[in-house]
Design an enzyme around this catalytic site. Sequence first.
Site, mmCIF file in Angstrom:
data_model
loop_
_atom_site.group_PDB
_atom_site.id
_atom_site.type_symbol
_atom_site.label_atom_id
_atom_site.label_comp_id
_atom_site.label_asym_id
_atom_site.label_seq_id
_atom_site.Cartn_x
_atom_site.Cartn_y
_atom_site.Cartn_z
ATOM 1 N N ASP A 68 9.471 -11.312 -6.496
ATOM 2 C CA ASP A 68 8.799 -10.223 -5.566
ATOM 3 C C ASP A 68 8.349 -10.877 -4.236
ATOM 4 O O ASP A 68 7.795 -12.009 -4.314
ATOM 5 C CB ASP A 68 7.327 -9.857 -6.188
ATOM 6 C CG ASP A 68 6.490 -9.268 -5.225
ATOM 7 O OD1 ASP A 68 6.847 -7.761 -5.257
ATOM 8 O OD2 ASP A 68 5.676 -9.673 -4.696
ATOM 9 N N GLU A 106 13.602 -6.823 -5.570
ATOM 10 C CA GLU A 106 13.268 -5.483 -4.858
ATOM 11 C C GLU A 106 14.142 -4.907 -3.771
ATOM 12 O O GLU A 106 14.948 -5.556 -2.951
ATOM 13 C CB GLU A 106 11.694 -5.537 -3.948
ATOM 14 C CG GLU A 106 10.676 -5.903 -5.135
ATOM 15 C CD GLU A 106 9.423 -6.323 -4.233
ATOM 16 O OE1 GLU A 106 8.456 -5.253 -4.277
ATOM 17 O OE2 GLU A 106 9.568 -7.215 -3.283
ATOM 18 N N ASP A 108 1.145 -10.789 -7.373
ATOM 19 C CA ASP A 108 2.498 -11.105 -7.036
ATOM 20 C C ASP A 108 3.215 -11.435 -8.287
ATOM 21 O O ASP A 108 4.420 -11.011 -8.304
ATOM 22 C CB ASP A 108 2.584 -11.847 -5.845
ATOM 23 C CG ASP A 108 2.203 -11.510 -4.554
ATOM 24 O OD1 ASP A 108 2.044 -10.481 -4.343
ATOM 25 O OD2 ASP A 108 1.808 -12.497 -3.624
#
Length: 334
Positions: A112, A196, A289
Amino acid sequence: MQQQALRDFATAMANLFRGSHRRPSWRKRGRSAGFRIVAVKPTDVHVLNRRWSAVRIPKVGWVRFRRSRAVPEARSYRVTRDRAGRWQVAFAAVPDPIPGTGTGTGTIVGVDRGVTVSAALSTGALLHCPGLRPGEQARLLRLQRRLARAKSGSNRRTRLKAQIGRVKAREVDRRKDRVEKTSTAFARRYDLIRVEDLPIGNMTRSARGTLAEPGRNVRQKAGLNRSILAHGWGLLVRRLEQKAPGRVEKINPAYTSQTCNTCGTRDRQARESQAAFRCRACGQQANADVNAARNIALGHQWATTWVTARGGDADRRPVNREPQRCTPPLPADV
């Protein structure tokens, strides 16, 4: 020269209409300054000692360069000059992919990316991208103020721009060094890397708008754009795809920061702050996170699990059960 310029322009326009490149623009002074030499022979590169080598440049002769790694058998090389005034030579060669663990266990990691934390891993590790030191930041601020007062086209302005370029080059070198080491470690340690799928180009686009429709919060958006670019989001994924081809998977980032990794409950208010995540259904507390990185590592498998267990669909959270508040633990002396 004129024919070569026309061919370059035709190639640039073809790349534009194909969608692989942006619209060609005028070359800016001090940026991308250099040239490429093709049809390089093995005898055009000589190793002088363990640190220095020499390359034959047409119409120039033999030029020595500091060797940072073994010189590959390349068919071309490019000589460039960065904004710090440093000359570099890069040989074009396809690197060998870095093998994974080779254990067959299929180790998976989720990454992340953020602004406060450069990269949070599903293992719980938090990685930070180094930047300028406090003394370097103060020096950069002083140089930028002096540059704003310098007259356009003067020698003083040229000298100040070179000094600013040398300071900024340190930040760029540190960021690239950290990205190279991090991507190599990921490629060697994990069999599958999930990140991502972020449209970084759209996220870092300017918000100033036009004269007819000016943007809002332009200064705040500009600061956010600089922070995103300073953490090297795109460079990290690009180097991972080059070093671990076929082992990088991009996941839709929707709701990964609002979903509990333990029970799968999606709650916008569960993220109490930038770093704190507390699920109001099961009571799980973790770094926000890291919780998002664990959802990325699952690849949204929790959606399929909850669909079969409690109804609903894969796009929305199941509505059969409302989030329940967890019961506080009893005191130890009871």
